[in-house]
Design an enzyme around this catalytic site. Structure first.
Site, PDB file in Angstrom:
ATOM      1  CE  LYS A 124      24.611 -40.447  36.662  1.00  0.00           C
ATOM      2  NZ  LYS A 124      25.039 -41.715  36.102  1.00  0.00           N
ATOM      3  CG  HIS A 127      26.441 -43.123  45.603  1.00  0.00           C
ATOM      4  ND1 HIS A 127      27.005 -44.364  45.756  1.00  0.00           N
ATOM      5  CD2 HIS A 127      26.487 -42.832  44.276  1.00  0.00           C
ATOM      6  CE1 HIS A 127      27.357 -44.816  44.572  1.00  0.00           C
ATOM      7  NE2 HIS A 127      27.068 -43.907  43.668  1.00  0.00           N
ATOM      8  CG  HIS A 130      31.351 -42.461  44.287  1.00  0.00           C
ATOM      9  ND1 HIS A 130      30.147 -41.883  44.004  1.00  0.00           N
ATOM     10  CD2 HIS A 130      31.781 -43.007  43.133  1.00  0.00           C
ATOM     11  CE1 HIS A 130      29.864 -42.059  42.729  1.00  0.00           C
ATOM     12  NE2 HIS A 130      30.833 -42.748  42.178  1.00  0.00           N
TER      13      HIS A 130
HETATM   14  N1  ARG Z   1      33.193 -42.892  37.293  1.00  0.00           N
HETATM   15  C1  ARG Z   1      33.153 -44.316  37.474  1.00  0.00           C
HETATM   16  C2  ARG Z   1      32.014 -44.695  38.422  1.00  0.00           C
HETATM   17  O1  ARG Z   1      31.589 -43.897  39.246  1.00  0.00           O
HETATM   18  C3  ARG Z   1      34.439 -44.884  38.040  1.00  0.00           C
HETATM   19  C4  ARG Z   1      35.679 -44.646  37.205  1.00  0.00           C
HETATM   20  C5  ARG Z   1      36.805 -45.556  37.566  1.00  0.00           C
HETATM   21  N2  ARG Z   1      38.017 -45.303  36.833  1.00  0.00           N
HETATM   22  C6  ARG Z   1      38.190 -45.650  35.561  1.00  0.00           C
HETATM   23  N3  ARG Z   1      39.333 -45.316  34.984  1.00  0.00           N
HETATM   24  N4  ARG Z   1      37.322 -46.290  34.867  1.00  0.00           N
HETATM   25  O2  ARG Z   1      31.552 -45.815  38.355  1.00  0.00           O
END
Ligand code: ARG
Length: 563
Positions: A124, A127, A130
């Site tokens: 993905k 964006h 992040h």
């Molecule tokens: N990949 C997730 C997102 O983009 C965030 C992950 C955050 N870290 C975790 N340990 N859950 O929403």
């Protein structure tokens, strides 16, 4: 010398109180009300007297230390005016003795902090949502490091889950190798979006996607090869962005890393009687805690986002034995973290209290002036490019003869974005407004960088090393004194920023230093003064340069020496 501690000591002695209790009460008042103030409101309750009376009684008993010039009582406050020369000398000497360690300390020695940040999803686009996690996490990383903690930065990549089943189906139906190689993530997200459109008309695509995920879980070669390829393509793009932001991680163990570590979690939950079945799925019931259930296994046996987070927490506790594990994500994941933190607690682990979710607000583009290539998500790279481009135009206008224009535009354009992101408390929404954040006279990254470059240029033009033989009484004008005051506050601000996990405290203090320094600069001639005055003022410029450089670094903003 720590002025607050010294003042706390004399007040404590006069009032017969505990030093640390006094120290916590001491305030830094508004200009004109002294340099430190001790308010007596809190004592009024215990002593059963009017706070003004208490203030006068304590003030009378205080033995005025050498560095204090004057003490007076104003209403419920005892105000202390320090001797400016002693103060300035103290601060400037401390900065040069401690060098790059001036802002920091060693209170974190022997303790470990794990920070989980950035963590984008594979295939993905990266964006602007992040960006916040990346900038805040990176700054917290540096803040804890400066306090002597052992810090582990983890990029918990979203590299496993149903989206890969969908992507494989989409690729096989509508993708081809050349297009993906040419347009990488953009092409992957195009076919991913198409999958969702088509699956609405033809739901059997979802079943196909699920069976590809099962194949991935079983280690099927074709499935795994495609998955790896998607990951590599994404990482290439992510790394390009991290490089520009000057960010690296200690670990890139993403969700897939926990594939073989989840069965143990499921087994333990079952053993501890925490799992219940609900519509074929396995959940932990959290009704007692006013939360919806935490999903552990889907009805087809597949694991979920919380399952992976629980497995990751155990792994991190075992591997790093953290004192604190911080998760930097958007506010909308509050419930997710509250749920699985609770599950760890219910499993009987007291370190559940050391898991900290550090949420942040939304980021958006205010005026709609920005359109992206695809029109939907705003890509991080587009924002970076746009900011750098605009910075280049400003440089072209203001300083066309600058060397390394491109390099500096990159540092300033990107610095502006990071600074803007970190300038307010995390929870506030961020609206990107390029005109505001690139304003060299506003409370912005470019303003701070420019002030730092100004200090560098003075030092360069002076062409001398700092003279250690300085008459500090030449720096007791109000402007010089104020610069030293804000520099002196910096180490406390660092501790406060870590305490609250709030980089904005650093960003704001940087602006305070810049404002004080620019006032000093406008009021005082430096290079054309007599030697002794010039040397004293240069000493102050050196301190400002160091503090701004190290302060900006705590935010992950670079500090070019000229711009
Ligand atoms: N990949 C997730 C997102 O983009 C965030 C992950 C955050 N870290 C975790 N340990 N859950 O929403």
């Amino acid at each position: 010398m720590d002025f607050i501690k010294e003042i706390a000591a004399v007040v404590a002695k006069a009032a017969d109180l505990d030093i640390s209790e006094v120290e916590n009460l001491i305030e830094i008042p508004k200009p004109g009300m002294g340099d430190y103030a001790f308010p007596c409101f809190k004592l009024a309750k215990v002593m059963k007297k009017a706070p003004q009376v208490i203030a006068s009684e304590i003030a009378e008993k205080i033995e005025k230390p050498e560095f204090v010039e004057k003490i007076n009582v104003l209403n419920a406050y005892i105000n202390f005016y320090v001797n400016k020369t002693v103060f300035v000398e103290n601060v400037l000497k401390k900065v040069s003795e401690k060098g790059s360690k001036y802002i920091g300390s060693d209170i974190g020695n022997g303790k470990t902090i794990v920070i989980d940040y950035s963590s984008p999803n594979i295939a993905k686009p990266f964006h602007i949502g992040h960006l916040r996690s990346t900038a805040i996490g990176n700054s917290l990383y540096k803040i804890y490091k400066a306090l002597g903690y052992n810090v582990v930065g983890i990029n918990h990549l979203g590299d496993w889950g149903t989206q890969f089943g969908k992507l494989i189906v989409a690729y096989k139906l509508w993708g081809n190798k050349e297009a993906v190689e040419k347009d990488d993530i953009k092409e992957l997200s195009r076919i991913y979006v198409k999958f969702h459109e088509e699956a609405e008309k033809n739901p059997s695509l979802n079943d196909e996607a699920r069976s590809w995920l099962v194949k991935m879980q079983e280690g099927d070669k074709e499935a795994i090869d495609l998955w790896k390829w998607f990951c590599d393509i994404s990482m290439k793009e992510f790394n390009r962005i991290y490089k520009r932001l000057n960010i690296r991680f200690d670990s890139y163990a993403g969700e897939s890393f926990y594939n073989d570590k989840m069965q143990a979690v499921v087994d333990e939950l079952r053993e501890k009687n925490l799992l219940t079945e609900s519509q074929g799925a396995q959940i932990v019931d959290l009704e007692k805690y006013n939360m919806p259930p935490c999903l552990i296994l889907r009805s087809d046996g597949g694991t979920l986002y919380p399952t992976r987070d629980i497995a990751a927490a155990f792994y991190r506790k075992k591997t790093y034995n953290f004192d604190k594990c911080i998760y930097v994500t958007a506010l909308d994941q509050n419930l997710h973290f509250a749920q699985w933190f609770k599950v760890i607690e219910l499993m009987g682990y007291d370190w559940a209290k050391d898991l900290v979710h550090t949420p942040f607000g939304l980021v958006s583009l205010g005026d709609g002036k920005l359109s992206t290539r695809k029109g939907h998500v705003v890509l991080m790279e587009d924002i970076l490019n746009m900011s750098v481009e605009k910075t280049k135009n400003i440089i072209e206008e203001k300083n066309p003869n600058l060397e390394n224009k491109d390099e500096i535009a990159e540092e300033v354009g990107i610095g502006a974005i990071i600074f803007e992101d970190l300038f307010n408390s995390r929870i506030k929404n961020v609206v990107f407004d390029f005109d505001r954040m690139l304003n060299f006279d506003g409370e912005t990254g470019p303003y701070a960088q420019y002030t730092h470059a100004r200090a560098c240029s003075i030092i360069k033009r002076a062409g001398v090393d700092v003279d250690e033989n300085i008459d500090y009484s030449l720096l007791n004008d109000e402007a010089s004194f104020n610069v030293c005051k804000v520099i002196n506050e910096f180490p406390d601000k660092l501790a406060e920023a870590a305490d609250k996990n709030e980089p904005y405290i650093i960003a704001r203090q940087i602006i305070e230093v810049c404002k004080a320094f620019n006032k000093f600069y406008n009021e005082n001639n430096i290079l054309n003064s007599e030697d002794n005055v010039k040397n004293a003022r240069l000493k102050l410029v050196f301190a400002v340069r160091n503090v701004l450089r190290d302060g900006l670094d705590l935010l992950g903003v670079s500090a070019p020496e000229q711009m």
